[in-house]
Write an enzyme that holds these catalytic residues in place. Structure first.
Site, short mmCIF file in Angstrom:
data_model
loop_
_atom_site.label_atom_id
_atom_site.label_comp_id
_atom_site.label_asym_id
_atom_site.label_seq_id
_atom_site.Cartn_x
_atom_site.Cartn_y
_atom_site.Cartn_z
N ASP A 29 20.47 2.90 -3.95
CA ASP A 29 19.74 3.99 -3.28
C ASP A 29 18.39 3.45 -2.84
O ASP A 29 17.68 2.80 -3.61
CB ASP A 29 19.56 5.17 -4.25
N HIS A 93 28.76 11.22 -2.01
CA HIS A 93 28.21 10.07 -2.75
C HIS A 93 27.94 10.46 -4.19
O HIS A 93 27.44 11.54 -4.47
CB HIS A 93 26.94 9.51 -2.09
#
Ligand code: AMP
Length: 131
Positions: A29, A93
């Site tokens: 991320d 996700h």
């Protein structure tokens, strides 16, 4: 229009890749809650988790489990937390987040990493991944 994650899958936007299979991709991320915060996505673009067909849903969970095992070996922490939100990016996700405190799973808490730190981290997690 293709999601930002589809653009990553197609190689049109860079990412710090952690693991990949035929159907799934894991990458760091870019705005992590904690060092090692990783996203696992199906390559097939679907907006919401519970709209995935059963096979891809189960496959995503198993892929995420393997990534979490690698992540826990690479990043010292008490355990790996998992959450699914999707309010920002409409492409399923799974967030995998190394946890030491409850604050680490809160999406207002962010850490800053340099490009070199991101690259080294992705390589370290990847080295532990058993696909
Ligand atoms: P959410 O949709 O609310 O689950 O959050 C989307 C997550 O995707 C956030 O944690 C972002 O930091 C992350 N994100 C957005 N764009 C990128 C990108 N290009 N590469 C990596 N992570 C991203």
């Amino acid at each position: 229009m293709a999601s930002i994650f589809t653009k990553i899958i197609e190689g049109n936007i860079p990412c710090y890749k952690v693991a990949e299979s035929d159907d799934f991709l894991a990458f760091l991320d870019i705005n992590p809650n904690a060092k090692g915060h990783t996203l696992c996505i199906p390559k097939k673009e679907v907006n919401k988790l519970f709209d995935l067909d059963a096979e891809i849903y189960a496959g995503l969970m198993e892929f995420s489990r393997k990534v979490a095992v690698a992540l826990e070996k690479a990043v010292p922490c008490k355990r790996i937390g998992m959450s699914v939100i999707g309010l920002e990016v409409p492409h399923v996700h799974v967030h995998l987040i190394p946890l030491n405190t409850m604050e680490d799973i809160r999406f207002v808490q962010k850490v800053t990493l340099s490009p070199e730190e991101f690259k080294e981290l992705a390589e370290t997690i990847s080295s532990h991944f058993e696909g």
